[in-house]
Motif scaffolding. Structure first.
Motif, PDB file in Angstrom:
ATOM      1  N   LEU A 260      -2.278   6.339   5.309  1.00 32.00           N
ATOM      2  CA  LEU A 260      -2.631   7.435   6.228  1.00 32.00           C
ATOM      3  C   LEU A 260      -4.138   7.693   6.257  1.00 32.00           C
ATOM      4  CD1 LEU A 260       0.271   9.928   5.415  1.00 32.00           C
ATOM      5  CD2 LEU A 260      -0.062   8.706   7.565  1.00 32.00           C
ATOM      6  N   LEU A 261      -4.798   7.435   5.118  1.00 36.09           N
ATOM      7  CA  LEU A 261      -6.238   7.714   5.019  1.00 36.09           C
ATOM      8  C   LEU A 261      -7.123   6.565   5.501  1.00 36.09           C
ATOM      9  CD1 LEU A 261      -6.295   9.388   1.484  1.00 36.09           C
ATOM     10  CD2 LEU A 261      -6.829  10.544   3.640  1.00 36.09           C
ATOM     11  N   ALA A 262      -6.541   5.386   5.671  1.00 35.03           N
ATOM     12  CA  ALA A 262      -7.336   4.167   5.909  1.00 35.03           C
ATOM     13  C   ALA A 262      -8.316   4.290   7.069  1.00 35.03           C
ATOM     14  CB  ALA A 262      -6.406   2.976   6.131  1.00 35.03           C
ATOM     15  N   SER A 263      -7.914   4.944   8.131  1.00 33.69           N
ATOM     16  CA  SER A 263      -8.792   5.036   9.307  1.00 33.69           C
ATOM     17  C   SER A 263      -9.975   5.971   9.081  1.00 33.69           C
ATOM     18  CB  SER A 263      -7.991   5.505  10.525  1.00 33.69           C
ATOM     19  OG  SER A 263      -7.517   6.830  10.312  1.00 33.69           O
TER      20      SER A 263
ATOM     21  N   ALA B  37       0.820  -1.220   0.000  1.00 36.84           N
ATOM     22  CA  ALA B  37       0.000   0.000   0.000  1.00 36.84           C
ATOM     23  C   ALA B  37       0.850   1.266   0.000  1.00 36.84           C
ATOM     24  CB  ALA B  37      -0.919  -0.002   1.222  1.00 36.84           C
ATOM     25  N   GLY B  38       0.371   2.285  -0.742  1.00 36.14           N
ATOM     26  CA  GLY B  38       1.032   3.578  -0.796  1.00 36.14           C
ATOM     27  C   GLY B  38       0.841   4.347   0.507  1.00 36.14           C
TER      28      GLY B  38
ATOM     29  N   CYS C 165     -10.952  -0.750  -1.577  1.00 37.28           N
ATOM     30  CA  CYS C 165     -10.961  -1.756  -2.652  1.00 37.28           C
ATOM     31  C   CYS C 165      -9.520  -2.099  -3.026  1.00 37.28           C
ATOM     32  CB  CYS C 165     -11.717  -1.221  -3.870  1.00 37.28           C
ATOM     33  SG  CYS C 165     -13.466  -0.937  -3.544  1.00 37.28           S
ATOM     34  N   VAL C 166      -9.187  -3.384  -2.987  1.00 33.57           N
ATOM     35  CA  VAL C 166      -7.806  -3.815  -3.221  1.00 33.57           C
ATOM     36  C   VAL C 166      -7.753  -4.850  -4.346  1.00 33.57           C
ATOM     37  CG1 VAL C 166      -7.209  -3.360  -0.803  1.00 33.57           C
ATOM     38  CG2 VAL C 166      -7.878  -5.691  -1.493  1.00 33.57           C
ATOM     39  N   ALA C 167      -6.514  -5.126  -4.804  1.00 37.40           N
ATOM     40  CA  ALA C 167      -6.323  -6.061  -5.915  1.00 37.40           C
ATOM     41  C   ALA C 167      -5.558  -7.315  -5.499  1.00 37.40           C
ATOM     42  CB  ALA C 167      -5.580  -5.365  -7.059  1.00 37.40           C
ATOM     43  N   TYR C 168      -5.063  -7.331  -4.265  1.00 42.65           N
ATOM     44  CA  TYR C 168      -4.227  -8.444  -3.805  1.00 42.65           C
ATOM     45  C   TYR C 168      -4.750  -8.996  -2.482  1.00 42.65           C
ATOM     46  CZ  TYR C 168      -0.729  -7.072  -7.286  1.00 42.65           C
ATOM     47  OH  TYR C 168      -0.084  -6.779  -8.463  1.00 42.65           O
ATOM     48  N   ASP C 169      -4.356 -10.237  -2.192  1.00 42.02           N
ATOM     49  CA  ASP C 169      -4.650 -10.832  -0.886  1.00 42.02           C
ATOM     50  C   ASP C 169      -3.717 -10.241   0.175  1.00 42.02           C
ATOM     51  OD1 ASP C 169      -6.563 -12.589  -1.987  1.00 42.02           O
ATOM     52  OD2 ASP C 169      -4.988 -13.997  -2.590  1.00 42.02           O
TER      53      ASP C 169
ATOM     54  N   GLU D  31      -4.675  -6.850   4.749  1.00 46.47           N
ATOM     55  CA  GLU D  31      -4.938  -6.478   6.147  1.00 46.47           C
ATOM     56  C   GLU D  31      -3.631  -6.127   6.876  1.00 46.47           C
ATOM     57  OE1 GLU D  31      -4.637 -10.907   5.680  1.00 46.47           O
ATOM     58  OE2 GLU D  31      -5.800  -9.334   4.699  1.00 46.47           O
ATOM     59  N   ARG D  32      -2.495  -6.362   6.243  1.00 48.16           N
ATOM     60  CA  ARG D  32      -1.205  -5.871   6.777  1.00 48.16           C
ATOM     61  C   ARG D  32      -1.202  -4.349   6.862  1.00 48.16           C
ATOM     62  NH1 ARG D  32       3.130  -7.551   2.728  1.00 48.16           N
ATOM     63  NH2 ARG D  32       1.390  -7.300   1.263  1.00 48.16           N
ATOM     64  N   PHE D  33      -1.971  -3.713   5.974  1.00 44.46           N
ATOM     65  CA  PHE D  33      -1.941  -2.251   5.866  1.00 44.46           C
ATOM     66  C   PHE D  33      -3.246  -1.579   6.281  1.00 44.46           C
ATOM     67  CE2 PHE D  33       0.499  -4.145   2.293  1.00 44.46           C
ATOM     68  CZ  PHE D  33       1.770  -3.811   2.726  1.00 44.46           C
ATOM     69  N   PHE D  34      -4.355  -2.306   6.136  1.00 44.19           N
ATOM     70  CA  PHE D  34      -5.677  -1.694   6.307  1.00 44.19           C
ATOM     71  C   PHE D  34      -6.532  -2.504   7.285  1.00 44.19           C
ATOM     72  CE2 PHE D  34      -4.821  -0.854   1.592  1.00 44.19           C
ATOM     73  CZ  PHE D  34      -4.317   0.426   1.811  1.00 44.19           C
ATOM     74  N   PRO D  35      -7.545  -1.856   7.919  1.00 45.14           N
ATOM     75  CA  PRO D  35      -8.482  -2.614   8.761  1.00 45.14           C
ATOM     76  C   PRO D  35      -9.229  -3.665   7.935  1.00 45.14           C
ATOM     77  CG  PRO D  35      -8.746  -0.225   9.069  1.00 45.14           C
ATOM     78  CD  PRO D  35      -7.834  -0.411   7.903  1.00 45.14           C
ATOM     79  N   ALA D  36      -9.187  -4.909   8.402  1.00 41.47           N
ATOM     80  CA  ALA D  36      -9.740  -6.029   7.632  1.00 41.47           C
ATOM     81  C   ALA D  36     -11.216  -5.852   7.298  1.00 41.47           C
ATOM     82  CB  ALA D  36      -9.535  -7.335   8.406  1.00 41.47           C
ATOM     83  N   ASP D  37     -11.983  -5.221   8.203  1.00 45.88           N
ATOM     84  CA  ASP D  37     -13.424  -5.100   7.969  1.00 45.88           C
ATOM     85  C   ASP D  37     -13.786  -4.068   6.899  1.00 45.88           C
ATOM     86  OD1 ASP D  37     -12.505  -3.067   9.670  1.00 45.88           O
ATOM     87  OD2 ASP D  37     -14.473  -2.791  10.588  1.00 45.88           O
TER      88      ASP D  37
END
Length: 363
Positions: free
Chosen positions: A136-139, A130-131, A145-149, A152-158
């Motif tokens: 920084l914006l994830a929260s 993730a960029g 919307c992602v393209a890879y499995d 959740e290393r970078f973003f909240p899974a839900d």
């Protein structure tokens, strides 16, 4: 009622701009009376590409941080405050129903201000790593919307939805046959074809490699469609022959993909997504000069599934000839790579992202 208002923000590179345009086009089909506004960085390519696609764009005075101490870095806090103020004004005036960010530093201030006004926001992350802006914006956003499995290393899974990356419609509906494509390029149907892609501007080290390897290709009876990029066309156009076709830019990508037996490519997110749909054996040569080395990480995600071969720039001199020759002579390996990369394809990505936007707008 479908007269919604959407702001799309992202830019700096084609990898952020073209997905945003594809999403806007899809939303326009879903909501014909909707209004659209793009927000990008002044003096970057989005200020030209977005109007060409038929959309209005506003520019923010913002740029990314450099890796060393420069005057630009010293200006960053001033640019950031200026961009936040302008972004707040844009949001207040346009009153969007949903804001969509596709990455790049321009999307940071805009989505930050939209989220502060409780406007639902959606991120689209193209890469397997993730960029910084999206992290920084994830929260602050509702959906990512992602393209890879394993994102959740970078973003909240839900918040994560695996949709894939938007790709051009002509590739999703690839209708041209190999015979027609070879005829279009004037190539010999008895010989194999290698397609070389280095991005619209070109890739310096990939171009050097192809020049060095032309005697190898000739000895193996291989034809080459070589997209060297507009920065390098003058340097390499004199190498054109009946069996080595040199282009600054390929306008008929569907023909190029249909003609190819093996593809050599950079590993930007857009290229990787397109090549999954095309389903041909690929050798990725990632650019080492991108943030967080994300092209290498994109390629490794495919290598882990035996869906591509990865060669690093630093290893090309030693490894390319052996790797390429072995692949050319191994039909089973070619077929396995083609089958496995095709399994990674998500051709309905743009529709899936638009559907997630629709859910936000109708909440």
């Amino acid at each position: 009622m479908d007269n919604y208002k959407f702001i799309l923000s992202g830019g700096g590179t084609g990898g952020h701009i073209y997905p945003a345009i594809a999403i806007a086009n899809e939303l326009k089909e879903m909501f014909p009376t909707a209004e659209f506004l793009f927000v990008g960085a002044k003096d970057r390519m989005e200020m030209e590409k977005v109007p060409q696609a038929g959309y209005e764009i506003e520019g923010l005075w913002i740029s990314g941080l450099q890796r060393k101490l420069t005057f630009k870095n010293m200006m960053f806090p001033i640019k950031l405050v200026s961009s936040l103020i302008k972004a707040r004004g844009i949001v207040r005036k346009f009153k969007p129903d949903v804001v969509i960010g596709t990455g790049g530093f321009a999307s940071g201030p805009l989505l930050r201000m939209a989220a502060a006004k409780n406007i639902p926001c959606l991120l689209q992350e193209q890469n397997s790593y993730a960029g910084i802006t999206n992290k920084l914006l994830a929260s602050k956003v509702k959906k990512i919307c992602v393209a890879y499995d394993h994102m959740e290393r970078f973003f909240p899974a839900d918040k994560i939805v695996k949709t894939g990356n938007p790709v051009r419609k002509d590739l999703v509906e690839l209708k041209i046959s190999k015979t027609e494509a070879l005829h279009f390029f004037g190539l010999n149907p008895e010989k194999l074809v290698v397609l070389v892609l280095g991005g619209s501007l070109g890739a310096k080290r990939v171009n050097q490699l192809i020049k060095e390897q032309l005697p190898l290709f000739k000895s193996l009876g291989v034809q080459v469609i070589w997209q060297c990029g507009k920065l390098y066309y003058e340097t390499y156009k004199n190498l054109q022959t009946e069996e080595v076709l040199v282009f600054d830019f390929l306008n008929k990508m569907d023909c190029a993909y249909a003609a190819a037996d093996i593809i050599i490519s950079r590993a930007g997110a857009g290229a990787v997504s397109e090549l999954s749909i095309v389903g041909k054996p690929v050798i990725f040569i990632p650019s080492p000069n991108v943030a967080e080395d994300h092209q290498t990480k994109n390629a490794l995600a495919y290598v882990a599934k035996d869906a591509a071969i990865l060669l690093k720039e630093k290893d090309l001199e030693l490894d390319f000839m052996g790797v390429f020759t072995a692949l050319l002579k191994d039909d089973k390996k070619q077929q396995a790579l083609a089958d496995n990369i095709k399994k990674q394809a998500l051709p309905e990505a743009t529709k899936s992202i638009a559907f997630e936007v629709e859910k936000l707008v109708k909440k």
